[in-house]
Design a protein around this motif. Structure first.
Motif, PDB file in Angstrom:
ATOM      1  N   TYR A  21      62.868  -6.478  -4.338  1.00 32.68           N
ATOM      2  CA  TYR A  21      61.676  -5.899  -3.775  1.00 32.68           C
ATOM      3  C   TYR A  21      61.780  -4.689  -3.299  1.00 32.68           C
ATOM      4  O   TYR A  21      62.803  -4.228  -2.417  1.00 32.68           O
ATOM      5  N   ILE A  22      60.972  -3.604  -3.935  1.00 36.40           N
ATOM      6  CA  ILE A  22      61.188  -2.249  -3.258  1.00 36.40           C
ATOM      7  C   ILE A  22      59.951  -1.829  -2.664  1.00 36.40           C
ATOM      8  O   ILE A  22      58.877  -2.139  -2.789  1.00 36.40           O
ATOM      9  N   MET A  23      60.304  -1.445  -1.350  1.00 36.22           N
ATOM     10  CA  MET A  23      58.907  -0.984  -0.597  1.00 36.22           C
ATOM     11  C   MET A  23      58.429   0.165  -1.115  1.00 36.22           C
ATOM     12  O   MET A  23      58.926   1.137  -1.562  1.00 36.22           O
ATOM     13  N   SER A  24      56.811   0.178  -0.914  1.00 40.17           N
ATOM     14  CA  SER A  24      56.453   1.461  -1.362  1.00 40.17           C
ATOM     15  C   SER A  24      56.807   2.656  -0.595  1.00 40.17           C
ATOM     16  O   SER A  24      57.159   2.519   0.566  1.00 40.17           O
ATOM     17  N   GLU A  25      57.078   3.806  -1.290  1.00 43.60           N
ATOM     18  CA  GLU A  25      57.519   4.909  -0.575  1.00 43.60           C
ATOM     19  C   GLU A  25      56.206   5.844   0.031  1.00 43.60           C
ATOM     20  O   GLU A  25      55.269   5.672  -0.412  1.00 43.60           O
ATOM     21  N   ILE A  26      56.792   6.481   0.970  1.00 43.64           N
ATOM     22  CA  ILE A  26      55.844   7.276   1.979  1.00 43.64           C
ATOM     23  C   ILE A  26      56.074   8.578   1.175  1.00 43.64           C
ATOM     24  O   ILE A  26      57.273   9.239   1.224  1.00 43.64           O
ATOM     25  N   LEU A  27      55.013   9.325   0.674  1.00 38.73           N
ATOM     26  CA  LEU A  27      54.983  10.507  -0.101  1.00 38.73           C
ATOM     27  C   LEU A  27      54.254  11.626   0.915  1.00 38.73           C
ATOM     28  O   LEU A  27      52.997  11.379   0.941  1.00 38.73           O
ATOM     29  N   ALA A  75      59.639  18.702   8.751  1.00 41.59           N
ATOM     30  CA  ALA A  75      58.275  17.668   9.421  1.00 41.59           C
ATOM     31  C   ALA A  75      58.279  16.448   8.552  1.00 41.59           C
ATOM     32  O   ALA A  75      57.799  15.476   8.877  1.00 41.59           O
ATOM     33  N   ALA A  76      58.700  16.714   7.177  1.00 46.36           N
ATOM     34  CA  ALA A  76      58.515  15.651   6.153  1.00 46.36           C
ATOM     35  C   ALA A  76      59.891  14.484   6.369  1.00 46.36           C
ATOM     36  O   ALA A  76      59.998  13.454   6.568  1.00 46.36           O
ATOM     37  N   LEU A  77      61.039  15.205   6.283  1.00 42.31           N
ATOM     38  CA  LEU A  77      62.263  14.730   6.387  1.00 42.31           C
ATOM     39  C   LEU A  77      62.792  13.919   7.755  1.00 42.31           C
ATOM     40  O   LEU A  77      62.995  12.818   7.586  1.00 42.31           O
ATOM     41  N   ASN A  78      62.092  14.501   8.784  1.00 43.37           N
ATOM     42  CA  ASN A  78      62.649  14.020  10.083  1.00 43.37           C
ATOM     43  C   ASN A  78      61.743  12.877  10.648  1.00 43.37           C
ATOM     44  O   ASN A  78      62.069  12.669  11.657  1.00 43.37           O
ATOM     45  N   THR A  79      60.480  12.447   9.878  1.00 49.07           N
ATOM     46  CA  THR A  79      59.545  11.512  10.190  1.00 49.07           C
ATOM     47  C   THR A  79      59.671  10.387   9.488  1.00 49.07           C
ATOM     48  O   THR A  79      58.825   9.595   9.446  1.00 49.07           O
ATOM     49  N   GLY A  80      60.583  10.402   8.302  1.00 49.55           N
ATOM     50  CA  GLY A  80      60.977   9.304   7.577  1.00 49.55           C
ATOM     51  C   GLY A  80      60.169   9.128   6.155  1.00 49.55           C
ATOM     52  O   GLY A  80      60.036   8.069   5.401  1.00 49.55           O
ATOM     53  N   ALA A  81      59.777  10.524   5.685  1.00 55.53           N
ATOM     54  CA  ALA A  81      59.222  10.265   4.462  1.00 55.53           C
ATOM     55  C   ALA A  81      60.092   9.823   3.379  1.00 55.53           C
ATOM     56  O   ALA A  81      61.156  10.231   3.444  1.00 55.53           O
ATOM     57  N   ASP A  82      59.634   9.116   2.393  1.00 53.08           N
ATOM     58  CA  ASP A  82      60.826   8.713   1.256  1.00 53.08           C
ATOM     59  C   ASP A  82      60.790   9.659   0.112  1.00 53.08           C
ATOM     60  O   ASP A  82      61.559   9.538  -0.596  1.00 53.08           O
ATOM     61  N   ALA A  83      59.678  10.510   0.062  1.00 56.90           N
ATOM     62  CA  ALA A  83      59.625  11.504  -1.147  1.00 56.90           C
ATOM     63  C   ALA A  83      58.561  12.678  -0.650  1.00 56.90           C
ATOM     64  O   ALA A  83      57.814  12.292   0.186  1.00 56.90           O
ATOM     65  N   VAL A  84      58.776  13.565  -1.331  1.00 56.33           N
ATOM     66  CA  VAL A  84      57.702  14.839  -0.988  1.00 56.33           C
ATOM     67  C   VAL A  84      57.228  15.312  -2.273  1.00 56.33           C
ATOM     68  O   VAL A  84      57.853  15.251  -3.209  1.00 56.33           O
ATOM     69  N   LYS A 120      63.071  11.697  -2.786  1.00 53.82           N
ATOM     70  CA  LYS A 120      62.685  12.115  -4.013  1.00 53.82           C
ATOM     71  C   LYS A 120      61.777  13.403  -3.974  1.00 53.82           C
ATOM     72  O   LYS A 120      61.167  13.550  -2.814  1.00 53.82           O
ATOM     73  N   VAL A 121      61.828  14.289  -4.807  1.00 54.23           N
ATOM     74  CA  VAL A 121      60.825  15.547  -4.968  1.00 54.23           C
ATOM     75  C   VAL A 121      60.052  15.419  -6.184  1.00 54.23           C
ATOM     76  O   VAL A 121      60.730  15.448  -7.436  1.00 54.23           O
ATOM     77  N   TYR A 122      58.872  15.616  -6.166  1.00 51.50           N
ATOM     78  CA  TYR A 122      58.033  15.671  -7.129  1.00 51.50           C
ATOM     79  C   TYR A 122      57.262  17.041  -7.217  1.00 51.50           C
ATOM     80  O   TYR A 122      56.583  17.607  -6.214  1.00 51.50           O
ATOM     81  N   ALA A 123      57.322  17.648  -8.359  1.00 47.65           N
ATOM     82  CA  ALA A 123      56.685  19.035  -8.455  1.00 47.65           C
ATOM     83  C   ALA A 123      55.243  18.825  -9.193  1.00 47.65           C
ATOM     84  O   ALA A 123      55.143  18.125 -10.139  1.00 47.65           O
ATOM     85  N   ALA A 124      54.193  19.513  -8.438  1.00 52.76           N
ATOM     86  CA  ALA A 124      52.931  19.616  -8.981  1.00 52.76           C
ATOM     87  C   ALA A 124      52.525  20.423  -9.793  1.00 52.76           C
ATOM     88  O   ALA A 124      52.422  21.870  -9.080  1.00 52.76           O
ATOM     89  N   LEU A 125      52.767  20.323 -11.041  1.00 53.81           N
ATOM     90  CA  LEU A 125      52.216  21.450 -12.137  1.00 53.81           C
ATOM     91  C   LEU A 125      51.041  20.975 -12.669  1.00 53.81           C
ATOM     92  O   LEU A 125      50.833  20.737 -13.823  1.00 53.81           O
ATOM     93  N   ASN A 126      49.783  20.651 -11.837  1.00 59.89           N
ATOM     94  CA  ASN A 126      48.753  20.028 -12.068  1.00 59.89           C
ATOM     95  C   ASN A 126      47.613  20.747 -12.216  1.00 59.89           C
ATOM     96  O   ASN A 126      46.151  20.510 -11.906  1.00 59.89           O
ATOM     97  N   THR A 127      47.596  21.998 -12.951  1.00 59.38           N
ATOM     98  CA  THR A 127      46.440  22.742 -13.394  1.00 59.38           C
ATOM     99  C   THR A 127      46.289  22.604 -14.726  1.00 59.38           C
ATOM    100  O   THR A 127      46.981  22.247 -15.515  1.00 59.38           O
ATOM    101  N   LEU A 128      45.027  23.105 -15.234  1.00 58.00           N
ATOM    102  CA  LEU A 128      44.955  23.375 -16.800  1.00 58.00           C
ATOM    103  C   LEU A 128      45.283  24.638 -17.128  1.00 58.00           C
ATOM    104  O   LEU A 128      45.553  25.468 -16.302  1.00 58.00           O
ATOM    105  N   VAL A 129      46.039  24.399 -18.391  1.00 55.77           N
ATOM    106  CA  VAL A 129      46.841  25.654 -18.940  1.00 55.77           C
ATOM    107  C   VAL A 129      46.128  26.177 -20.077  1.00 55.77           C
ATOM    108  O   VAL A 129      46.086  25.448 -21.029  1.00 55.77           O
ATOM    109  N   TYR A 130      45.899  27.236 -20.144  1.00 54.98           N
ATOM    110  CA  TYR A 130      45.327  27.974 -21.314  1.00 54.98           C
ATOM    111  C   TYR A 130      46.614  28.499 -22.421  1.00 54.98           C
ATOM    112  O   TYR A 130      47.680  28.195 -21.819  1.00 54.98           O
TER     113      TYR A 130
END
Length: 684
Positions: free
Chosen positions: A1-7, A18-27, A61-71
């Motif tokens: 069982y793996i608990m849901s990550e807080i992102l 602010a994210a690391l020192n309050t217990g986030a599992d991912a950013v 974990k680190v996720y990079a948002a490259l989430n725009t439309l690309v010409y």
């Protein structure tokens, strides 16, 4: 069982504590380009490398948002961003554009791809289609109820990510064009001007498309129980205190502790928080940022920095220490399958009180100020030995450094990179421009069938056994599938058996359903196809043709190479937003479909902007659409349409279709208010 990550969100490097020192599992974070939050501080490559190092040595974990439309003109630059993210060691990319996902796959095949909420994933079929396209995680829509989320979780095979706190877009993600049409700033390109926060009125009601912020923090354990992989906090444009407060509340909620809901609401809200979509109660969801909210935020800031001042102990370390006469002190630590070992000074004979195993364990357990907390701590100490406290402290510090380095090495992915290859498909042969239409009413369908349209897109609700010329009609399923997927599938089977052969997909969910039920696939403009790579993906998925996004200029769209015919929207009221909540009734869509000449919108009203300009509202089925009051007309700009294979005329309130088609076939000059959309001015 793996608990849901807080992102947790990061707007810039200064938000990291602010994210690391309050217990986030991912950013998750954006780079300086191709981020859907271009106005956030965002990360340079060097800052991204720093963030990855700091996170990975803590197992975050680190996720990079490259989430725009690309010409197409940006494809090489996008590929370089993917390479930079891979070289920094990100754990995944959040992507909206099918073409961008294809580019990422070509340059770094092993880098995990997450389907952004901008891909409009609100059904089992949509998530399963994303999985077939190689995504390993889907960020599902904020407009879903718990039961709808649960249904998707039970019937899909990839990870799911759910927004649990932060701002709500009133529009279904990926389907908002209001900012680009009104202000030339595209939300899908990262520059949303947030027009929904303006004072749109309906009768005597104000701010009817501005919603309160969402908070599902009390429901996190429910989401964990149904297997949601990631619990996402919105807020890359917010200050670090907000990130800390939200992450802390999520951490405590997940761990079964108490959190300060009043402070969470106070740090930022628009007249309070809501869980309306999640619970299915959509009445009390409207909200604006009041002076009182601003004052509450100022008060709530007090003391929040203390939340993230100290390191969050997140990794259990089992420690073993051995002190023997004549041998260097030895210490080893392990965190699961990660281990480290160090040597120190040689213990000396004790002159007074010799060391005990209890004393050594106590000293080696002091891991405060690090990412570790003490698990099983043991010590084997020879008789009559002494080692100065400073030497034991030094041994412990070096052990922590070595263990931290081992954790970092374990958690830093290593990817192989390739050069970007252009699409290799052969383009389909050029052909004269053909005319298609999309109808809204039964009378429009009747007229369209008598006119020389190559293809007619018609809502599923208008079609039946007696409908003539079935092979010239493409069935449009209801836009939102989340609460009617089984019924839609059954209805599609009936229509297929009745002789309908074509379907028009506005989302990946539509595409998979239609394909599985044996329909020939035609792609609608809501698929947001804006580059050659995306057109290629559609061809591979089984689309026979695709209507391109209207968020590019005519010249940009004409450059798109495609293995399947390409079309554009050439006439009609362009959609501004499509929503799950009706701004006219202030709640769930009523389900009645009525045109303007039947008495206006279902409740007999439109919404209006601050200058009194009325926006048509179409309420039908389980969604609501706001349309541009000015018609897109390109009949006198045929040269802009000629590079394409077909042009779509979208009808909503038109009583007569033939004059419109005649105007286009004869290059007729229009009269009255009109718009050219973005075909000449473009959008940022």
């Amino acid at each position: 069982y793996i608990m849901s990550e807080i992102l947790a969100p990061l707007g810039g490097l200064s938000d990291l504590p602010a994210a690391l020192n309050t217990g986030a599992d991912a950013v998750y974070l954006g780079l300086s380009e191709f981020s859907a939050r271009k106005n956030a501080e965002n990360f340079s490559v060097e800052e991204l490398k720093t963030a990855c190092t700091e996170c990975h040595k803590r197992g975050v974990k680190v996720y990079a948002a490259l989430n725009t439309l690309v010409y197409d003109s940006e494809a090489e630059k996008f590929a370089e961003c993917v390479k930079s993210a891979a070289e920094c060691g990100v754990d995944g990319l959040i992507i909206q554009d099918l073409g961008a996902a294809e580019i990422a796959k070509r340059v770094c095949p092993k880098l995990p791809r997450h389907a952004s909420t901008q891909m409009t994933l609100n059904s089992t079929a949509g998530v399963n289609a994303a999985q077939q396209l190689g995504f390993c995680r889907a960020v599902i829509g904020r407009e879903l109820s718990f039961e709808q989320i649960k249904r998707i979780a039970e019937n899909t095979g990839i990870e799911l990510e759910v927004f649990v706190h932060g701002a709500l877009c009133v529009c279904i993600s990926g389907q908002c064009y209001m900012s680009s049409i009104f202000g030339g700033r595209s939300g899908s390109r990262g520059l949303c001007a947030q027009p929904c926060r303006l004072d749109f009125t309906c009768g005597d009601r104000h701010s009817v498309i501005s919603l309160k912020d969402s908070s599902l923090v009390p429901h996190l354990r429910e989401l964990d129980d149904i297997g949601i992989a990631s619990l996402k906090i919105e807020g890359r444009m917010k200050r670090p205190e907000y990130i800390a407060c939200a992450a802390d509340a999520c951490r405590k909620s997940m761990d079964g502790g108490k959190y300060d809901f009043e402070r969470l609401s106070g740090i930022f809200s628009r007249g309070g928080l809501t869980d309306g979509y999640f619970t299915g109660s959509m009445q009390d969801m409207q909200g604006t940022r009041s002076r009182e909210d601003v004052e509450n935020s100022a008060k709530a800031l007090n003391g929040i920095k203390a939340l993230y001042k100290a390191e969050f102990p997140r990794i259990r370390a089992d420690i073993r220490t051995i002190l023997k006469p004549g041998e260097p002190a030895f210490a080893a630590a392990s965190c699961g399958d990660i281990s480290a070992a160090v040597q120190g000074e040689i213990p000396q004979p004790a002159l007074n009180a010799p060391l005990t195993s209890e004393g050594v364990c106590s000293r080696m357990s002091k891991l405060g100020g690090t990412q570790f907390y003490a698990g099983e701590v043991t010590a084997e100490v020879g008789d009559g030995l002494n080692l100065p406290a400073s030497a034991l402290n030094s041994l412990r510090r070096e052990l922590v450094e070595q263990l931290s380095a081992a954790v970092l090495a374990k958690n830093t992915p290593d990817y192989s990179l390739r050069e970007l290859t252009p699409p290799l498909f052969g383009e389909h042969p050029a052909a004269p421009l053909k005319w298609r239409c999309e109808v809204y009413s039964a009378e429009q369908l009747r007229q369209a069938l008598e006119l020389p349209f190559e293809l007619i897109y018609a809502p599923m609700r208008l079609l039946g056994l007696s409908t003539p010329d079935k092979d010239r009609i493409a069935v449009i399923p209801p836009f939102v599938l989340s609460d009617c997927e089984d019924e839609v599938r059954e209805r599609l089977r009936e229509l297929r058996a009745a002789g309908f052969t074509r379907g028009m997909a506005q989302t990946l969910g539509h595409a998979l359903l239609l394909r599985e039920e044996g329909f020939r696939l035609h792609g609608g403009h809501r698929m947001n196809i804006i580059n050659s790579y995306a057109a290629g993906v559609c061809g591979d998925f089984g689309f026979e043709d695709i209507t391109l996004s209207f968020e590019g200029t005519a010249a940009q769209l004409a450059e798109i190479r495609s293995p399947i015919p390409r079309g554009v929207v050439a006439y009609g009221r362009l959609p501004l937003m499509i929503m799950r909540r009706c701004p006219v009734s202030g709640g769930k869509p009523c389900g009645r479909v009525r045109l303007f000449d039947d008495g206006g919108t279902p409740c007999g009203e439109c919404i209006a902007d601050r200058r009194g300009n009325k926006m048509p509202v179409l309420c039908g089925g389980n969604s609501v659409e706001i349309l541009n009051p000015d018609l897109l007309i390109m009949s006198d700009r045929r040269s802009a349409l000629e590079p394409f294979d077909f042009a779509v005329l979208k009808f909503t309130d038109e009583k007569e279709l033939k004059p419109v088609l005649d105007m286009y076939q004869n290059n007729g000059k229009p009269s009255g208010p009109l718009t050219r959309g973005l075909y000449f001015r473009g959008a940022e």
